[in-house]
Design a protein around this motif. Structure first.
Motif, mmCIF file in Angstrom:
data_model
loop_
_atom_site.group_PDB
_atom_site.id
_atom_site.type_symbol
_atom_site.label_atom_id
_atom_site.label_comp_id
_atom_site.label_asym_id
_atom_site.label_seq_id
_atom_site.Cartn_x
_atom_site.Cartn_y
_atom_site.Cartn_z
ATOM 1 N N GLN A 35 0.844 -1.197 0.000
ATOM 2 C CA GLN A 35 0.000 0.000 0.000
ATOM 3 C C GLN A 35 0.887 1.257 0.000
ATOM 4 N N PRO A 36 0.377 2.362 -0.580
ATOM 5 C CA PRO A 36 1.143 3.613 -0.521
ATOM 6 C C PRO A 36 1.331 4.071 0.921
ATOM 7 N N TYR A 37 2.355 4.883 1.137
ATOM 8 C CA TYR A 37 2.565 5.494 2.446
ATOM 9 C C TYR A 37 1.728 6.757 2.484
ATOM 10 N N LYS A 38 2.240 7.847 3.001
ATOM 11 C CA LYS A 38 1.555 9.138 3.015
ATOM 12 C C LYS A 38 2.582 10.203 2.671
ATOM 13 N N VAL A 50 15.214 -0.155 -2.701
ATOM 14 C CA VAL A 50 14.268 -1.193 -3.098
ATOM 15 C C VAL A 50 15.007 -2.532 -3.154
ATOM 16 N N LEU A 51 14.550 -3.480 -2.342
ATOM 17 C CA LEU A 51 15.152 -4.816 -2.305
ATOM 18 C C LEU A 51 14.363 -5.826 -3.128
ATOM 19 N N ASP A 52 13.039 -5.616 -3.241
ATOM 20 C CA ASP A 52 12.178 -6.551 -3.964
ATOM 21 C C ASP A 52 10.949 -5.790 -4.443
ATOM 22 N N GLY A 53 10.639 -5.868 -5.722
ATOM 23 C CA GLY A 53 9.467 -5.202 -6.272
ATOM 24 C C GLY A 53 9.807 -3.891 -6.956
ATOM 25 N N VAL A 54 8.755 -3.108 -7.225
ATOM 26 C CA VAL A 54 8.886 -1.824 -7.915
ATOM 27 C C VAL A 54 8.093 -0.777 -7.132
ATOM 28 N N VAL A 55 8.691 0.401 -6.966
ATOM 29 C CA VAL A 55 8.062 1.502 -6.231
ATOM 30 C C VAL A 55 8.049 2.744 -7.111
ATOM 31 N N ASP A 56 6.890 3.386 -7.205
ATOM 32 C CA ASP A 56 6.807 4.715 -7.810
ATOM 33 C C ASP A 56 6.985 5.711 -6.670
ATOM 34 N N MET A 57 8.113 6.405 -6.670
ATOM 35 C CA MET A 57 8.392 7.378 -5.623
ATOM 36 C C MET A 57 7.978 8.756 -6.132
ATOM 37 N N HIS A 58 6.946 9.298 -5.514
ATOM 38 C CA HIS A 58 6.463 10.636 -5.847
ATOM 39 C C HIS A 58 7.186 11.624 -4.931
ATOM 40 N N TYR A 59 7.625 12.736 -5.493
ATOM 41 C CA TYR A 59 8.290 13.753 -4.694
ATOM 42 C C TYR A 59 8.031 15.116 -5.322
ATOM 43 N N VAL A 85 6.386 10.497 -1.182
ATOM 44 C CA VAL A 85 5.507 9.386 -0.816
ATOM 45 C C VAL A 85 5.806 8.220 -1.752
ATOM 46 N N ALA A 86 5.901 7.020 -1.171
ATOM 47 C CA ALA A 86 6.179 5.807 -1.940
ATOM 48 C C ALA A 86 4.871 5.096 -2.283
ATOM 49 N N HIS A 87 4.731 4.731 -3.555
ATOM 50 C CA HIS A 87 3.585 3.957 -4.032
ATOM 51 C C HIS A 87 4.109 2.641 -4.612
ATOM 52 N N VAL A 97 16.952 3.802 5.795
ATOM 53 C CA VAL A 97 17.941 4.283 6.766
ATOM 54 C C VAL A 97 17.588 5.739 7.060
ATOM 55 N N GLU A 98 17.320 6.039 8.347
ATOM 56 C CA GLU A 98 16.891 7.392 8.717
ATOM 57 C C GLU A 98 17.114 7.617 10.206
ATOM 58 N N SER A 99 16.917 8.842 10.645
ATOM 59 C CA SER A 99 17.033 9.177 12.064
ATOM 60 C C SER A 99 15.956 8.451 12.853
ATOM 61 N N GLU A 100 16.319 7.968 14.019
ATOM 62 C CA GLU A 100 15.378 7.274 14.906
ATOM 63 C C GLU A 100 14.164 8.169 15.182
ATOM 64 N N GLY A 101 12.964 7.587 15.065
ATOM 65 C CA GLY A 101 11.736 8.313 15.338
ATOM 66 C C GLY A 101 11.237 9.160 14.193
ATOM 67 N N SER A 102 11.921 9.141 13.064
ATOM 68 C CA SER A 102 11.478 9.918 11.919
ATOM 69 C C SER A 102 10.161 9.390 11.388
ATOM 70 N N VAL A 103 9.404 10.221 10.705
ATOM 71 C CA VAL A 103 8.083 9.855 10.178
ATOM 72 C C VAL A 103 8.195 8.703 9.200
#
Length: 103
Positions: A35-38, A50-59, A85-87, A97-103
């Protein structure tokens, strides 16, 4: 020491994750989703692999929406302030990989 077989990883819900490491406040997590994120802006920088599959990254760049198609092995780097947002196209597994507690 741990070996993680990412292709067999699933989660109970979209964007469920397994924390791989926390190195001085920088987390590495394996996510599964179908499912898409937000739309969001992280608290810091983010590396999205991306390790497996295909993602449309909207930015957004200067308010204009763009889309990058990410396939296995592709990396998206969100600098500070990058709204995105990743779809996924079906099931995907991604390493984030991101800062702890990031959205």
């Amino acid at each position: 020491m741990e070996v993680v077989k990412s292709r067999s990883f699933t989660a109970e819900r979209a964007w469920g994750s397994k924390q791989i490491a926390n190195m001085q406040g920088i987390t590495t997590k394996l996510h599964w989703t179908d499912q898409p994120y937000k739309w969001h802006i992280n608290d810091g920088e983010e590396v999205f692999v991306v390790l497996d599959g295909v993602v449309d990254m909207h930015y957004r760049v200067n308010g204009a929406e763009e889309i990058a198609v990410l396939e296995v092995g592709d990396i998206f780097f969100a600098s500070v302030g990058t709204e995105h947002v990743a779809h996924p196209r079906g099931e995907v597994r991604v390493l984030v990989v991101e800062s702890e507690g990031s959205v």
